[in-house]
Motif scaffolding. Structure first.
Motif, mmCIF file in Angstrom:
data_model
loop_
_atom_site.group_PDB
_atom_site.id
_atom_site.type_symbol
_atom_site.label_atom_id
_atom_site.label_comp_id
_atom_site.label_asym_id
_atom_site.label_seq_id
_atom_site.Cartn_x
_atom_site.Cartn_y
_atom_site.Cartn_z
ATOM 1 N N VAL A 166 -19.605 32.477 -79.859
ATOM 2 C CA VAL A 166 -18.634 33.564 -79.738
ATOM 3 C C VAL A 166 -19.355 34.800 -79.213
ATOM 4 N N GLU A 167 -18.599 35.701 -78.633
ATOM 5 C CA GLU A 167 -19.200 36.900 -78.073
ATOM 6 C C GLU A 167 -19.816 37.770 -79.156
ATOM 7 N N THR A 168 -20.828 38.511 -78.783
ATOM 8 C CA THR A 168 -21.506 39.459 -79.665
ATOM 9 C C THR A 168 -21.328 40.856 -79.070
ATOM 10 N N PRO A 169 -21.779 41.892 -79.769
ATOM 11 C CA PRO A 169 -21.652 43.238 -79.184
ATOM 12 C C PRO A 169 -22.339 43.371 -77.827
ATOM 13 N N THR A 170 -23.361 42.547 -77.566
ATOM 14 C CA THR A 170 -24.112 42.692 -76.322
ATOM 15 C C THR A 170 -23.880 41.569 -75.318
ATOM 16 N N GLY A 474 -11.878 45.105 -83.172
ATOM 17 C CA GLY A 474 -11.391 44.471 -81.961
ATOM 18 C C GLY A 474 -10.010 43.891 -82.171
ATOM 19 N N ILE A 475 -9.336 43.576 -81.068
ATOM 20 C CA ILE A 475 -7.994 43.004 -81.131
ATOM 21 C C ILE A 475 -7.953 41.738 -80.285
ATOM 22 N N GLY A 481 -2.493 28.519 -78.562
ATOM 23 C CA GLY A 481 -3.387 27.961 -79.573
ATOM 24 C C GLY A 481 -4.806 28.484 -79.545
ATOM 25 N N LYS A 482 -5.110 29.426 -78.653
ATOM 26 C CA LYS A 482 -6.450 29.990 -78.564
ATOM 27 C C LYS A 482 -6.395 31.500 -78.776
ATOM 28 N N LEU A 483 -7.546 32.054 -79.121
ATOM 29 C CA LEU A 483 -7.657 33.499 -79.280
ATOM 30 C C LEU A 483 -8.283 34.091 -78.036
ATOM 31 N N GLU A 484 -7.620 35.098 -77.457
ATOM 32 C CA GLU A 484 -8.143 35.803 -76.304
ATOM 33 C C GLU A 484 -8.449 37.239 -76.696
ATOM 34 N N LEU A 485 -9.664 37.693 -76.397
ATOM 35 C CA LEU A 485 -10.044 39.062 -76.724
ATOM 36 C C LEU A 485 -9.320 40.043 -75.812
ATOM 37 N N VAL A 486 -8.649 41.018 -76.408
ATOM 38 C CA VAL A 486 -7.946 42.053 -75.659
ATOM 39 C C VAL A 486 -8.774 43.334 -75.606
ATOM 40 N N LYS A 487 -9.378 43.701 -76.723
ATOM 41 C CA LYS A 487 -10.131 44.953 -76.791
ATOM 42 C C LYS A 487 -11.179 44.851 -77.882
ATOM 43 N N LYS A 488 -12.373 45.384 -77.602
ATOM 44 C CA LYS A 488 -13.414 45.439 -78.620
ATOM 45 C C LYS A 488 -14.159 46.755 -78.489
ATOM 46 N N GLU A 489 -14.320 47.444 -79.593
ATOM 47 C CA GLU A 489 -15.032 48.718 -79.571
ATOM 48 C C GLU A 489 -16.487 48.519 -79.153
ATOM 49 N N LYS A 490 -17.022 49.466 -78.408
ATOM 50 C CA LYS A 490 -18.438 49.437 -78.068
ATOM 51 C C LYS A 490 -19.288 50.096 -79.147
ATOM 52 N N VAL A 491 -18.721 51.114 -79.793
ATOM 53 C CA VAL A 491 -19.490 51.916 -80.746
ATOM 54 C C VAL A 491 -19.438 51.291 -82.131
ATOM 55 N N LEU A 492 -20.577 51.261 -82.811
ATOM 56 C CA LEU A 492 -20.640 50.825 -84.205
ATOM 57 C C LEU A 492 -20.368 52.021 -85.117
ATOM 58 N N ASN A 493 -19.500 51.824 -86.109
ATOM 59 C CA ASN A 493 -19.154 52.869 -87.068
ATOM 60 C C ASN A 493 -19.946 52.660 -88.352
ATOM 61 N N SER A 494 -20.573 53.693 -88.863
ATOM 62 C CA SER A 494 -21.483 53.577 -90.003
ATOM 63 C C SER A 494 -20.805 53.949 -91.317
#
Length: 499
Positions: A166-170, A474-475, A481-494
């Motif tokens: 699966v995709e990772t932040p990078t 992310g959304i 039947g599959k999940l498609e990524l629509v949006k994923k934040e680039k910034v990590l929130n602490s």
């Protein structure tokens, strides 16, 4: 193929033969896994790695714009220190991966991927979408390995062995990276086996002006013999300087073309330079939402141009978001042709020139028509759900142009203070072994939606005490039947968790 990564039995003994250099890296893209930045301990590259580098560069026809260094990075990486470019590789890792796959193609593929970052001019920072630039480097790797003689399966060895499912932040998912390598491999196969398909005598390939087009229409066209001797009213005024990939402007991420327009044949006035877009076969791309189109509903974009009338050239840049090309997700090969229009006293534009020569470009379409922006999120501790104690993520999102027929998921991934994903131990709040929490929802036309994502403290699988943690939102869209990524934040929130 002769093996090129030859190592001494004791790695550290071999490293001691070279002078150590400390490099403070600003930006670094690893082949897989988290990026490493800051202090890098580097040594001169070994002779066999230099030979491998030269072999790859022979197939590019370009000089190397980087230095190769053996370092303490986990695998291999393209890196920047100021304006100086490096390729780092870990000798032990390269030896191990070649042994695991029983092939040198793995190491060649990794090295070609990192070279692709530099030859593509990637800045390796947050100004560019990391997933896009990683896919571009994978395409380059596949393109080079085909030329070197690798089969498609051999070109995929490194991705199959190392990429995350699966995709990772990078990095994108293994599936997307395999598609990128295959796209590059197929592109090289087509490029180096196809016959020339451009006929310089064919009327369809000729540039034309309004004057010549008027003559053609009034005379009912010209014969093949006449066409050969028909001079153009004037040659193309366009010179394409450069096509820029992954440019972020208002409207999204897309491509931008920089154009010079020769002014010596043009009178003073206001002009508009227009680009019409086509697929790789030369078929028009059709507009689907009325945002970037010409009169016949073909996808097009334009830019204003001022000509002074003193013979000096004009310049302009035309931008179009990738999503507005309305092509398939993934790797796409496309083309554009240019036209010039002059503004008349009535305010209308008259077509002056059309250049029928195509300019090709390629891109990865990971954009969708949906617009999803997380406007605000925060962590609230000590929340109860039934007999479970945990935390809630309070999320406000702005959602537009989403399907009312399909189901979506808002997902939160959790990381430690170094950006490493937290690992799940019991598959309860998990996605491919990573700690997540999510909520399913339906879009009902409301642009502003609020969510409360709950996760029990126990599902972080952390030791007792204080922990500095991070999360990313992310959304996904559920489609066939599959999940498609629509949006994923680039910034990590602490946030801080007291377990």
């Amino acid at each position: 193929m002769q093996r090129f990564f030859i190592f001494l039995t004791l790695l550290f003994s071999s490293l001691s033969l070279f002078a150590q250099e400390v490099i403070n890296v600003n930006h670094c893209c690893s082949f897989h896994g988290a990026d490493r930045q800051g202090r890098i301990y580097a040594y001169d590259s070994d002779h066999d790695a230099e030979i491998a580098l030269r072999k790859i560069m022979e197939y590019t026809g370009l000089p190397a714009n980087f230095e190769l260094k053996a370092t303490n990075v986990p695998n291999a990486a393209a890196a920047l220190q100021g304006y100086k470019r490096y390729i780092f590789y870990n000798q032990s890792f390269m030896q191990r991966i070649s042994q695991n796959t029983q092939s040198d193609w793995t190491a060649y593929s990794i090295l070609a991927h990192e070279i692709g970052h530099h030859l593509s001019g990637h800045t390796l920072n947050d100004d560019q979408d990391r997933h896009v630039v990683e896919l571009q480097a994978d395409v380059f790797s596949g393109y080079i390995l085909y030329q070197m003689g690798a089969t498609q399966a051999e070109a995929l060895l490194a991705i199959n062995e190392l990429a995350d499912e699966v995709e990772t932040p990078t990095h994108p998912s293994k599936y997307d990276r395999k598609l990128a390598v295959i796209a590059g491999w197929n592109k090289a196969k087509k490029h180096f086996t196809k016959k020339p398909d451009f006929d310089p005598s064919a009327a369809v390939n000729k540039n034309y002006s309004l004057v010549e087009e008027g003559i053609r229409q009034s005379s009912g066209g010209t014969s093949a013999a006449e066409e050969t001797h028909t001079g153009l009213s004037y040659s193309s005024p366009f010179r394409v300087n450069k096509v820029f990939s992954n440019v972020a402007q208002e409207g999204g991420v897309g491509m931008k073309v920089s154009i010079d327009v020769r002014g010596e044949d043009l009178s003073a006035g206001d002009y508009k330079c227009v680009a019409w877009y086509y697929d790789k076969e030369g078929q028009r791309l059709n507009d689907k939402n009325g945002k970037f189109k010409s009169g016949n509903d073909q996808v097009s974009a334009g830019a204003d141009l001022k000509i002074l009338g003193d013979g000096t050239n004009g310049t302009c840049a035309i931008f179009i978001p990738y999503a507005e090309l309305h092509q398939e997700k993934g790797f796409n090969e496309s083309q554009f042709k240019l036209g010039l229009f002059k503004k008349q006293g009535s305010g209308n534009y008259e077509r002056i020139f059309v250049d029928n020569n195509f300019t090709a470009f390629e891109y990865f379409n990971i954009n969708t028509d949906e617009k999803c922006e997380v406007e605000y999120s925060r962590v609230e501790l000590d929340k109860e759900r039934g007999d479970l104690s945990g935390l809630e993520l309070i999320v406000n999102a702005n959602l537009q142009d989403m399907s009312t027929e399909e189901e979506y998921m808002i997902v939160a991934w959790f990381y430690d203070e170094n950006g490493e994903a937290l690992l799940d131990n019991n598959q309860k709040f998990s996605s491919n072994g990573k700690v997540v929490t999510y909520e399913s929802f339906k879009y009902e036309g409301s642009n502003n939606m609020a969510f409360k994502l709950f996760i029990p403290y126990d599902e972080f699988h952390l030791s007792t005490g204080s922990h500095a943690l991070q999360y990313r939102l992310g959304i996904y869209r559920k489609f066939q039947g599959k999940l498609e990524l629509v949006k994923k934040e680039k910034v990590l929130n602490s946030f801080t968790l007291f377990n």
